[in-house]
Design a protein around this motif. Structure first.
Motif, PDB file in Angstrom:
ATOM      1  N   LEU A 240       0.814  -1.286   0.127  1.00  0.00           N
ATOM      2  CA  LEU A 240       0.052   0.147  -0.025  1.00  0.00           C
ATOM      3  C   LEU A 240       0.961   1.225   0.133  1.00  0.00           C
ATOM      4  O   LEU A 240       0.680   2.366  -0.684  1.00  0.00           O
ATOM      5  CB  LEU A 240      -0.592   0.167   1.275  1.00  0.00           C
ATOM      6  N   TRP A 241       1.915   1.210   0.739  1.00  0.00           N
ATOM      7  CA  TRP A 241       3.009   2.466   0.946  1.00  0.00           C
ATOM      8  C   TRP A 241       3.699   2.436   0.129  1.00  0.00           C
ATOM      9  O   TRP A 241       4.404   3.498  -0.329  1.00  0.00           O
ATOM     10  CB  TRP A 241       3.151   2.551   2.543  1.00  0.00           C
ATOM     11  N   LYS A 242       4.172   1.403  -0.633  1.00  0.00           N
ATOM     12  CA  LYS A 242       4.940   1.441  -1.669  1.00  0.00           C
ATOM     13  C   LYS A 242       4.452   2.282  -2.943  1.00  0.00           C
ATOM     14  O   LYS A 242       4.915   2.887  -3.637  1.00  0.00           O
ATOM     15  CB  LYS A 242       5.419   0.140  -2.123  1.00  0.00           C
ATOM     16  N   THR A 243       3.105   1.828  -3.089  1.00  0.00           N
ATOM     17  CA  THR A 243       2.399   2.588  -4.020  1.00  0.00           C
ATOM     18  C   THR A 243       2.418   4.163  -3.842  1.00  0.00           C
ATOM     19  O   THR A 243       2.546   4.979  -4.859  1.00  0.00           O
ATOM     20  CB  THR A 243       0.858   2.286  -3.950  1.00  0.00           C
ATOM     21  N   ALA A 244       2.192   4.466  -2.673  1.00  0.00           N
ATOM     22  CA  ALA A 244       2.030   6.003  -2.284  1.00  0.00           C
ATOM     23  C   ALA A 244       3.664   6.322  -2.737  1.00  0.00           C
ATOM     24  O   ALA A 244       3.732   7.629  -3.277  1.00  0.00           O
ATOM     25  CB  ALA A 244       1.988   6.254  -0.736  1.00  0.00           C
ATOM     26  N   ARG A 245       4.743   5.906  -2.118  1.00  0.00           N
ATOM     27  CA  ARG A 245       5.976   6.326  -2.364  1.00  0.00           C
ATOM     28  C   ARG A 245       6.601   6.376  -3.827  1.00  0.00           C
ATOM     29  O   ARG A 245       6.858   7.446  -3.971  1.00  0.00           O
ATOM     30  CB  ARG A 245       7.010   5.386  -1.677  1.00  0.00           C
ATOM     31  N   SER A 246       6.185   5.675  -4.687  1.00  0.00           N
ATOM     32  CA  SER A 246       6.728   5.465  -5.816  1.00  0.00           C
ATOM     33  C   SER A 246       5.799   6.276  -6.635  1.00  0.00           C
ATOM     34  O   SER A 246       5.824   6.291  -8.113  1.00  0.00           O
ATOM     35  CB  SER A 246       6.906   3.919  -6.393  1.00  0.00           C
ATOM     36  N   MET A 247       4.449   6.836  -6.208  1.00  0.00           N
ATOM     37  CA  MET A 247       3.379   7.587  -7.268  1.00  0.00           C
ATOM     38  C   MET A 247       3.041   6.412  -8.381  1.00  0.00           C
ATOM     39  O   MET A 247       2.839   6.821  -9.376  1.00  0.00           O
ATOM     40  CB  MET A 247       4.197   8.678  -7.820  1.00  0.00           C
ATOM     41  N   ARG A 248       2.910   5.303  -7.928  1.00  0.00           N
ATOM     42  CA  ARG A 248       2.244   4.578  -8.796  1.00  0.00           C
ATOM     43  C   ARG A 248       0.785   4.645  -9.255  1.00  0.00           C
ATOM     44  O   ARG A 248       0.283   4.179 -10.354  1.00  0.00           O
ATOM     45  CB  ARG A 248       2.693   2.792  -8.429  1.00  0.00           C
TER      46      ARG A 248
END
Ligand SMILES: Cc1cc2nc3c(=O)[nH]c(=O)nc-3n(C[C@H](O)[C@H](O)[C@H](O)COP(=O)(O)OP(=O)(O)OC[C@H]3O[C@@H](n4cnc5c(N)ncnc54)[C@H](O)[C@@H]3O)c2cc1C
Lengths: 374, 481
Positions: A240-248
């Motif tokens: 979930l937060w990887k998506t946020a970080r990478s602006m996926r």
């Protein structure tokens, strides 16, 4: 002179030069100079990739708690500092400004100058590290950075809640952010229908479930009609937060604009955006930051205004500031009194950033105007 | 320098009871809490609102007269010492909390607001202002901003700088600028961050926007006594390595413990070293972390352990610690509080060396420190009535600062450079760095009017005189940390 790190924020580093500026590529100036897990500090060259550093820190169970964004896209430490970027985790212990404790930079005369130090507490002299957070390569060229780091919580959990409307969500936001629960991150975004709120907590795994339940009840008492609540753990949670970080979440081909604000401004922003050309967006840091996807219209039709130009006006109306990171940075409207001519490019949108303090500082560090003006 | 035209101009703004020029009136402003320095200003003005401050600064610039902003005058480094023939701008009447927005968790305050008042005002909303200098019941937010002040609880949430979101500032020529805003995030260089800690050299902060935090649900505090300082230091290393992130980690040595006993009847165990560790946060999390902490502490072989379970027990543990400095006043007629930083892992080396220096000088040094972030506070004991004793104490203090620099640390963690450490800044930074600071200063303040003579080295050092601790400290109202 213009600096480029990893190229993950092309609106800042890859703009076509209408002037005869040289681009200095710092992606080769990389490597860790010193990492002291016991001291909670490390020093690395500016071109070091955030992702590489994060991996090294993880081996010691440590991390940069402000979740530096765009790491997966090749962001460097220097670029992250110069762009002044913090991610969702900034909510818990502070942003990049709070974790950068020392720098070396080359000023406009070509002198390498040290600022701050390598210890976590230091009140001696002017705080140059803070000044260089968000300096966009316009005050000097960062060559070396010292950061404070923290131990990474052993486990995280995230409560997600869906709301019918924005006002319900803002009610819940107020309830969670004022509760005594230690929150790592608080993000939200419009969903297909309604809104989704994500609240992240971290700590010892043994009590995480219990704490997540307490959090769920705060989220649901803050609002009349909560719809679905869900709890994420382990890898799913991390993603979930990887998506946020990478602006996926950003639509393919869209530009990315970062807009600081406060929760109280959000209804007005949403109203303004409802008539505009926005694509996707995500609010972060408990409603203190908006990441806005914006169509990247590079070749507008006759009479059509370019998108960032629209956004510039929209932000001016709202008395907000924004900075474009991805996509074509074209403001097209003079900011202030002719600082930028018609059609000139600038990633800085909305309310003017210049003031006498900044102007005087810039004059001292770059007396001959080697770097882009503010 | 002829200040009369300026005073003439000021008298058109200020009534006579807010424009002080008679020696008897000025006396109260001659020093700050570093009473070894004294200087009589030409005048003190007591503005009531920001317009008066701006006009005063503008007039000082016009007449080319230096000025110093003053909060409560509790600086321990001579930061608010007046400038000879200059103006003191006393900000204590700008003491309004202009806005407290619980929903946004911010407070907008005037610079003369007392630190503790912010937390008191925020308390009904379940919020507080985190930085907690020991002087918090009297020092002002303006002073905190100028010095980036800290406290025992800065390990986790940082110093003043980490809690200032924005401010309105009168630059040294009276031009007013807005820095930062109300959001946790910003665009462009972190200008409020650069202003914080600038020791009054960039002008006067007129309005400050502070971040408030929810009051922690609970605290758990442990006090552990050790046979040696070294063992206490090892315990710190173990705690830090465990991944626990305490709100505070403090150490006191034998002499400091003795002082706390004499001065505050703290009821501490008699031992060569005491360690205090405090966890804060949610009930269930703190409970679990505390169990882990206690296990760790047991493994470091302490000679005695006390745990605080209640607010009262916690207060008792902190009482001695908070009072230790001022209590040292009971052991010797006078003392200097030093403030230096070393890398946490070099604490043992630093303490051994301070011990050696202390023996060499034949001067007693008590140690109380923020062990979690390597911030040392050696207390150098002396008798000011003895010829040359102050100078020798200052000399020892200087050697300790050089030691901090040698070990890769800093000459100040929270008290600032001020007047006292001007000569040491160039030991920490090279000529290029000093020049860059001077250049920025000159560019912001072309006439070097704002707090002239502080932080950056200039010409001759002021001579020291001896005058003892701050009167409020003598009275036991505030304590040094
Ligand atoms: C007993 C005791 C205990 C202490 N404990 C601690 C501690 O735990 N931690 C810590 O960090 N410090 C501590 N201090 C030091 C001191 O209290 C702090 O430095 C405090 O921030 C000073 O506040 P003040 O209002 O007294 O400022 P002053 O002493 O009046 O001024 C300090 C500096 O701030 C500048 N200034 C004041 N107002 C403004 C303004 N509005 N704009 C620009 N500049 C301004 C002044 O010019 C001066 O340079 C202690 C001092 C004492 C006497």
């Amino acid at each position: 002179m213009r600096v480029r790190g990893g190229g993950s924020k092309p609106a800042l580093s890859l703009r076509s030069c209408q002037d005869n500026a040289e681009t200095l590529d710092l992606s080769g100036l990389k490597g860790v100079i010193d990492y002291q897990p016991d001291e909670y500090t490390f020093t690395a060259r500016a071109g070091t990739r955030v992702a590489d550093m994060a991996a090294l820190l993880a081996e010691e169970g440590q991390y940069l708690p402000f979740d530096p964004p765009l790491a997966e896209r090749g962001a460097t430490l220097g670029g992250t500092v110069a762009a002044g970027l913090s991610g969702a985790g900034r909510y818990r212990y502070g942003g990049i400004r709070d974790f950068l404790i020392g720098i070396r930079f080359v000023d406009g005369r070509g002198q390498e100058i040290r600022g701050g130090g390598t210890v976590v507490k230091n009140a001696a002299g002017f705080d140059f590290p803070k000044l260089f957070v968000g300096s966009l390569g316009r005050l000097g060229i960062l060559t070396e950075l010292t950061f404070k780091v923290f131990p990474q919580p052993a486990a995280f959990a995230t409560v997600a809640a869906e709301f019918d409307g924005l006002s319900d969500l803002l009610g819940a936001l107020n309830a969670v952010t004022r509760s005594a629960i230690d929150l790592h991150a608080v993000d939200f975004a419009p969903a297909k229908e309604g809104w989704t709120l994500w609240v992240r907590i971290g700590g010892l795994p043994t009590v995480l479930q219990e704490r997540a339940q307490a959090l769920q009840s705060v989220v649901s008492t803050g609002v009349g009609r909560t719809s679905r609540l869900s709890l994420y753990r382990e890898q799913e949670e991390g993603n979930l937060w990887k998506t946020a970080r990478s602006m996926r979440w950003l639509t393919e081909g869209a530009g990315l604009v970062r807009i600081p604000l406060t929760p109280q401004r959000i209804p007005a922003v949403e109203e303004a955006l409802s008539g505009a050309n926005a694509t996707t967006r995500r609010y972060s840091v408990g409603g203190n930051l908006l990441w806005l996807g914006w169509p990247d219209v590079s070749a507008p039709e006759e009479g059509e205004r370019e998108a960032p130009q629209d956004l510039h006006c929209l932000l001016l109306d709202l008395d907000l500031q924004g900075i474009q990171l991805i996509g074509r940075a074209r403001r097209g409207i003079a900011q202030g009194k002719g600082d930028y001519g018609e059609g000139e490019e600038s990633p800085l949108l909305g309310r003017q950033l210049q003031n006498a303090f900044l102007r005087r500082i810039a004059a001292a560090l770059d007396p001959e105007g080697r770097f882009e003006p503010w | 320098m002829n200040v009369h035209p300026l005073i003439e101009a000021l008298s058109r703004i200020y009534e006579t009871d807010r424009l002080l020029t008679r020696p008897a009136q000025l006396m109260a402003y001659e020093s700050d809490a570093l009473t070894a320095f004294q200087q009589r200003p030409a005048a003190v003005v007591i503005p009531q609102d920001r317009a008066e401050v701006i006009e005063t600064v503008r007039l000082c610039h016009e007449h080319n007269v230096p000025f110093v902003a003053r909060g409560s005058g509790t600086s321990l480094s001579g930061g608010s010492l007046p400038i000879a023939e200059g103006i003191v701008i006393a900000l204590n009447r700008l003491d309004r909390i202009l806005r407290l927005d619980a929903e946004e968790r911010i407070a907008v305050v005037e610079p003369g607001v007392i630190n503790l008042k912010v937390s008191e005002a925020a308390k009904p909303y379940g919020l507080y202002y985190a930085p907690d200098p020991s002087s918090q019941s009297i020092c002002t937010i303006g002073g905190n901003v100028a010095f980036n002040s800290g406290g025992a609880h800065c390990l986790k949430y940082g110093m003043t700088s980490n809690h200032v979101l924005g401010m309105t500032v009168a630059l040294p020529d009276g031009e007013v600028v807005e820095l930062g805003g109300e959001s946790l995030e910003g665009v462009g260089p972190d200008l409020p961050g650069f202003f914080v800690g600038s020791e009054g050299l960039f002008g006067v902060a007129l309005e400050i926007t502070l971040r408030l935090l929810p009051i922690p649900q609970t605290y758990r505090t442990v006090l552990a006594a050790y046979d040696t300082l070294h063992a206490a230091g090892d315990a710190v290393t173990a705690v830090v390595a465990s991944g626990l992130l305490p709100g505070a980690i403090e150490i006191m040595d034998a002499l400091a413990i003795k002082a706390a006993e004499v001065g505050a009847k703290a009821g501490y165990p008699t031992a060569p070293a005491l360690l205090i560790v405090e966890l804060e946060g949610e009930e269930s999390a703190v409970e679990a972390e505390f169990a882990q902490l206690m296990q760790l502490i047991e493994e470091t072989a302490p000679v005695e352990v006390r745990m605080a379970q209640t607010a009262d027990e916690r207060a008792r543990i902190w009482k001695g610690r908070k009072a230790a400095f001022s209590a040292v006043g009971r052991l010797a007629p006078d003392y200097i509080v030093q403030d230096g930083v070393v890398p946490r892992s070099r604490l043992g080396d630093a303490l051994a060396e301070i011990d050696r220096l202390s023996a060499g000088y034949g001067i007693e040094v008590a140690n109380v420190f923020h062990a979690g972030d390597g911030n040392l506070h050696p207390l150098i004991l002396f008798d000011g009535r003895e010829e040359g004793a102050l100078e020798r104490a200052e000399e020892l203090a200087g050697e300790i600062l050089e030691l901090c620099v040698e070990l890769g640390g800093s000459i100040t963690g929270e008290h600032g450079v001020g007047m006292e450490k001007r000569a040491f800044l160039p030991k920490m930074y090279g000529p290029l760095e000093m020049q860059a600071m001077e250049d920025v200063r000159r560019s912001v303040d072309s006439r070097s009017l704002s707090n002239r003579g502080k932080m950056l080295p200039v010409g001759e050092a002021e001579s020291l005189t001896h005058a003892g601790p701050h009167p409020l400290e003598k009275a036991g109202v505030i304590f040094r940390e």
